[in-house]
Design an enzyme around this catalytic site. Structure first.
Site, PDB file in Angstrom:
ATOM      1  N   SER A  83       0.852  -1.184   0.000  1.00 35.39           N
ATOM      2  CA  SER A  83       0.000   0.000   0.000  1.00 35.39           C
ATOM      3  C   SER A  83       0.890   1.238   0.000  1.00 35.39           C
ATOM      4  CB  SER A  83      -0.966  -0.039   1.190  1.00 35.39           C
ATOM      5  OG  SER A  83      -1.994   0.924   1.025  1.00 35.39           O
ATOM      6  N   GLU A 211      -0.693  -2.300  -8.759  1.00 36.99           N
ATOM      7  CA  GLU A 211      -2.019  -2.633  -8.238  1.00 36.99           C
ATOM      8  C   GLU A 211      -2.727  -1.365  -7.787  1.00 36.99           C
ATOM      9  OE1 GLU A 211      -3.124  -2.685  -4.841  1.00 36.99           O
ATOM     10  OE2 GLU A 211      -1.267  -2.171  -3.798  1.00 36.99           O
ATOM     11  N   HIS A 277      -4.681  -5.065  -2.838  1.00 33.45           N
ATOM     12  CA  HIS A 277      -5.468  -4.838  -1.635  1.00 33.45           C
ATOM     13  C   HIS A 277      -6.576  -5.869  -1.448  1.00 33.45           C
ATOM     14  CE1 HIS A 277      -3.292  -1.082  -1.539  1.00 33.45           C
ATOM     15  NE2 HIS A 277      -3.866  -0.760  -0.390  1.00 33.45           N
TER      16      HIS A 277
END
Length: 306
Positions: A83, A211, A277
């Site tokens: 992240s 991502e 995620h």
């Protein structure tokens, strides 16, 4: 936090908890203090791995405050997370040549990986090759308020890697990438010069993985175009795209966003890989040599530190 730390200690690891642990704001303390603590941990020969509690926000405020000269003199230390941590993982690899791990944060570390995937600790424990395969699982988290000791992903469906642009794939290259919403902000700066990293490893080639965390498709499309224009894919042999729950645009899906920006590169693109995620998580090592193989019988990635 306490459960995850105890889990590591019960597994035999010595754990040092940092001083910057204030959870009342968007970050755990002032940028200067966090940068100094992270630099000290990464330079401490007694500390072999640094793992954040979870992804966090605005880690970009650290990249120009880290003591890069001290880090360049230090023995490489693992930095693990995903992240917003991508914002720090990426320049640690591209500027210093250290391997960094796009893998579980501390809060996710106790979760047991499904068949086919490996825990990040195993990848960090040896040079490999570490082979992981499509797990076929789409899962979700157990909320802390429901069970703080959860160690099993909650299955919500099935999924599989999908190859675009080729019937089969056997691509090789050094891994580099991260969370689209965070690493895009590094493009065009000294802390996100993936084009230079690609030139440095032109003989090996790159496998770029990306991502989307939460931005809707049109924003992701713009970000991916920015990475393309910054030269991130000039030495790429393939692109891996993580499975996402991020929203579509009324006129564009997340997959269409990827193809709009990257389809013109005529590179093979692997969609729905467990690197985002949406759990479970397939850990990837920035800087590792990787081979991605996809055919009628195999969907796997092998990584080796060398």
């Amino acid at each position: 936090m306490a459960f995850s730390v105890d889990w590591l200690r019960n597994a035999g690891y010595e754990v040092v908890v940092g001083e910057c642990m204030d959870g009342s704001g968007i970050t755990a303390g002032p940028a200067e203090r966090r940068a100094a603590e992270l630099t000290a941990m990464l330079c401490d020969p007694e500390i072999r791995c640094v793992v954040p509690p979870w992804g966090g926000e605005t880690a970009i405020d650290l990249v120009d405050l880290l003591d890069w000269d001290a880090l360049a003199e230090a023995e490489p230390t693992w930095l693990v997370g995903f992240s917003d941590m991508s914002t720090v993982l990426l320049p640690i690899t591209t500027r210093l040549g250290w391997a960094t791990m796009h893998g579980d944060n501390l809060a996710d570390t106790p979760y047991e990986p499904p068949a086919g995937l490996l825990p990040w600790i195993e990848l960090a424990s040896g040079p490999g090759p570490h082979v992981q395969r499509d797990s076929g699982l789409i899962a979700t988290y157990t909320r802390f308020t429901e069970d703080v000791r959860a160690v099993q992903w909650r299955a919500v469906g099935e999924g599989t890697w999908r190859l675009h642009g080729a019937d089969s794939l056997n691509a090789r290259g050094r891994l580099i990438g991260g969370c689209i919403e965070t690493v895009t902000n590094l493009a065009g700066t000294p802390f996100g010069d993936v084009a230079a990293f690609g030139r440095q490893h032109a003989e090996d080639g790159l496998i770029v993985y990306l991502e989307a965390a939460e931005d809707e498709a049109a924003t992701i499309c713009r970000n991916l175009h920015a990475l393309r224009l910054a030269g991130w894919f000039e030495h790429a042999t393939a692109i891996l795209i993580g499975r996402t729950n991020a929203a579509d645009n009324p006129n564009m899906t997340q997959e269409q966003a990827v193809l709009d920006a990257l389809g013109r590169l005529e590179l093979p693109i692997v969609f729905d890989v467990e690197i985002g995620h949406v759990p479970p998580h397939l850990p990837l090592v920035n800087g590792a040599m990787a081979t991605v193989t996809i055919n009628a019988n195999v969907r796997q990635i092998a990584q080796e530190l060398r």
